[in-house]
Write an enzyme that holds these catalytic residues in place. Structure first.
Site, mmCIF file in Angstrom:
data_model
loop_
_atom_site.group_PDB
_atom_site.id
_atom_site.type_symbol
_atom_site.label_atom_id
_atom_site.label_comp_id
_atom_site.label_asym_id
_atom_site.label_seq_id
_atom_site.Cartn_x
_atom_site.Cartn_y
_atom_site.Cartn_z
ATOM 1 N N PRO A 9 33.000 30.249 44.141
ATOM 2 C CA PRO A 9 33.406 28.853 43.944
ATOM 3 C C PRO A 9 34.510 28.673 42.899
ATOM 4 O O PRO A 9 34.518 29.341 41.867
ATOM 5 C CB PRO A 9 32.114 28.171 43.473
ATOM 6 C CG PRO A 9 31.267 29.279 42.945
ATOM 7 C CD PRO A 9 31.599 30.483 43.779
ATOM 8 N N ASN A 10 35.405 27.770 43.236
ATOM 9 C CA ASN A 10 36.506 27.322 42.362
ATOM 10 C C ASN A 10 37.625 28.343 42.200
ATOM 11 O O ASN A 10 38.638 28.042 41.574
ATOM 12 C CB ASN A 10 35.974 26.889 40.978
ATOM 13 C CG ASN A 10 35.003 25.728 41.094
ATOM 14 O OD1 ASN A 10 35.331 24.731 41.727
ATOM 15 N ND2 ASN A 10 33.821 25.865 40.543
ATOM 16 N N TYR A 22 42.265 31.094 32.809
ATOM 17 C CA TYR A 22 42.375 31.934 34.007
ATOM 18 C C TYR A 22 43.800 32.352 34.356
ATOM 19 O O TYR A 22 44.005 33.130 35.282
ATOM 20 C CB TYR A 22 41.731 31.205 35.199
ATOM 21 C CG TYR A 22 40.260 30.923 34.974
ATOM 22 C CD1 TYR A 22 39.350 31.968 34.842
ATOM 23 C CD2 TYR A 22 39.778 29.612 34.861
ATOM 24 C CE1 TYR A 22 38.004 31.724 34.607
ATOM 25 C CE2 TYR A 22 38.436 29.362 34.630
ATOM 26 C CZ TYR A 22 37.554 30.423 34.502
ATOM 27 O OH TYR A 22 36.220 30.190 34.273
ATOM 28 N N ASN A 73 33.970 38.564 42.928
ATOM 29 C CA ASN A 73 33.987 37.601 41.822
ATOM 30 C C ASN A 73 33.179 36.414 42.315
ATOM 31 O O ASN A 73 33.663 35.584 43.093
ATOM 32 C CB ASN A 73 35.411 37.174 41.451
ATOM 33 C CG ASN A 73 35.416 36.259 40.231
ATOM 34 O OD1 ASN A 73 34.365 35.764 39.809
ATOM 35 N ND2 ASN A 73 36.595 36.026 39.668
ATOM 36 N N ALA A 76 30.850 31.014 39.181
ATOM 37 C CA ALA A 76 29.672 30.513 38.456
ATOM 38 C C ALA A 76 28.354 30.989 39.072
ATOM 39 O O ALA A 76 27.329 31.053 38.375
ATOM 40 C CB ALA A 76 29.714 28.988 38.409
ATOM 41 N N GLU A 97 31.924 44.236 40.336
ATOM 42 C CA GLU A 97 31.997 42.845 39.896
ATOM 43 C C GLU A 97 33.283 42.631 39.100
ATOM 44 O O GLU A 97 33.619 43.449 38.242
ATOM 45 C CB GLU A 97 30.776 42.572 39.001
ATOM 46 C CG GLU A 97 30.733 41.187 38.425
ATOM 47 C CD GLU A 97 29.630 41.043 37.368
ATOM 48 O OE1 GLU A 97 28.976 42.050 37.021
ATOM 49 O OE2 GLU A 97 29.455 39.919 36.890
ATOM 50 N N HIS A 99 35.705 39.596 36.944
ATOM 51 C CA HIS A 99 35.966 38.256 36.411
ATOM 52 C C HIS A 99 37.323 38.270 35.749
ATOM 53 O O HIS A 99 37.665 39.247 35.051
ATOM 54 C CB HIS A 99 34.899 37.845 35.390
ATOM 55 C CG HIS A 99 33.534 37.841 35.968
ATOM 56 N ND1 HIS A 99 33.078 36.827 36.774
ATOM 57 C CD2 HIS A 99 32.539 38.755 35.921
ATOM 58 C CE1 HIS A 99 31.853 37.110 37.179
ATOM 59 N NE2 HIS A 99 31.504 38.285 36.676
ATOM 60 N N ARG A 106 32.511 34.216 26.028
ATOM 61 C CA ARG A 106 32.544 32.778 26.301
ATOM 62 C C ARG A 106 31.184 32.127 25.995
ATOM 63 O O ARG A 106 30.451 32.601 25.141
ATOM 64 C CB ARG A 106 33.009 32.563 27.753
ATOM 65 C CG ARG A 106 34.442 33.090 27.974
ATOM 66 C CD ARG A 106 34.945 32.820 29.372
ATOM 67 N NE ARG A 106 35.025 31.384 29.642
ATOM 68 C CZ ARG A 106 35.205 30.870 30.866
ATOM 69 N NH1 ARG A 106 35.328 31.675 31.918
ATOM 70 N NH2 ARG A 106 35.266 29.571 31.022
HETATM 71 C C1 DQA Z 1 34.803 33.670 36.422
HETATM 72 C C2 DQA Z 1 33.875 33.487 35.220
HETATM 73 C C3 DQA Z 1 32.715 32.564 35.564
HETATM 74 O O1 DQA Z 1 31.890 32.401 34.431
HETATM 75 C C4 DQA Z 1 33.240 31.210 35.972
HETATM 76 O O2 DQA Z 1 32.181 30.362 36.351
HETATM 77 C C5 DQA Z 1 34.253 31.301 37.050
HETATM 78 C C6 DQA Z 1 35.280 32.325 36.944
HETATM 79 C C7 DQA Z 1 36.037 34.507 36.068
HETATM 80 O O3 DQA Z 1 36.653 35.034 36.991
HETATM 81 O O4 DQA Z 1 36.379 34.633 34.890
HETATM 82 O O5 DQA Z 1 34.295 30.487 37.957
HETATM 83 O O6 DQA Z 1 34.088 34.336 37.445
#
Ligand code: DQA
Length: 146
Positions: A9-10, A22, A73, A76, A97, A99, A106
């Site tokens: 997501p996002n 980011y 990735n 959240a 994994e 990020h 964080r």
């Molecule tokens: C993330 C880190 C997560 O905590 C966050 O919710 C994201 C992006 C990252 O790529 O740094 O959506 O996965």
């Protein structure tokens, strides 16, 4: 060798979303860079993004018997989803994994992680470059078993 790059997501909002955390790179640019490196390594890439947990579970399940590895990735959902963790285990496909941000530096809630214990390893804090690093690490890991 086929690797599936799965984004949660996002991450479709990269480029506009909190660039101070980011960066300015878009998801499309990250996928292109990962695919370019995969071509150099002789590896096939499939990519998938969804904001929906169930769709991510289904895509991970479909990697079973189809993909050699997963770069994930989970956004959240990393911090909340037992279902994604179970899907990784159910698929039996080695997963790295990723990020963009250093989740360990964080908010406290980002230190809860359902993916890390079932992943081969984790790369975080290197922005979009982390996907290429994950690819290289995963290909090296898979090559050991061949
Ligand atoms: C993330 C880190 C997560 O905590 C966050 O919710 C994201 C992006 C990252 O790529 O740094 O959506 O996965």
């Amino acid at each position: 060798m086929k690797i599936c790059v799965i984004n949660g997501p996002n991450l479709n909002m990269l480029g506009q979303r909190q660039p101070e955390i980011y960066g300015a790179v878009t998801l499309e640019e990250i996928v292109v860079a990962t695919r370019d490196r995969a071509t150099e390594l002789g590896v096939e890439i499939e990519d998938f993004q969804s904001n929906s947990e169930g769709d991510l579970v289904s895509r991970i399940q479909s990697c079973a018997g189809d993909a050699d590895g997963i770069i994930l990735n989970a956004g959240a959902y990393t911090h909340t989803s037992v279902a994604l963790r179970d899907a990784i285990l159910a698929s039996g496909v080695p997963c790295v994994e990723v990020h963009l941000s250093n989740i360990h530096a964080r908010e406290d809630f980002r230190s809860q992680n359902f993916v890390a214990p079932v992943a081969v390893g984790q790369i975080c804090g290197f922005g979009g470059a982390g996907y290429v690093l994950a690819l290289e690490a995963l290909v090296g890991h898979l090559a050991k078993d061949r």
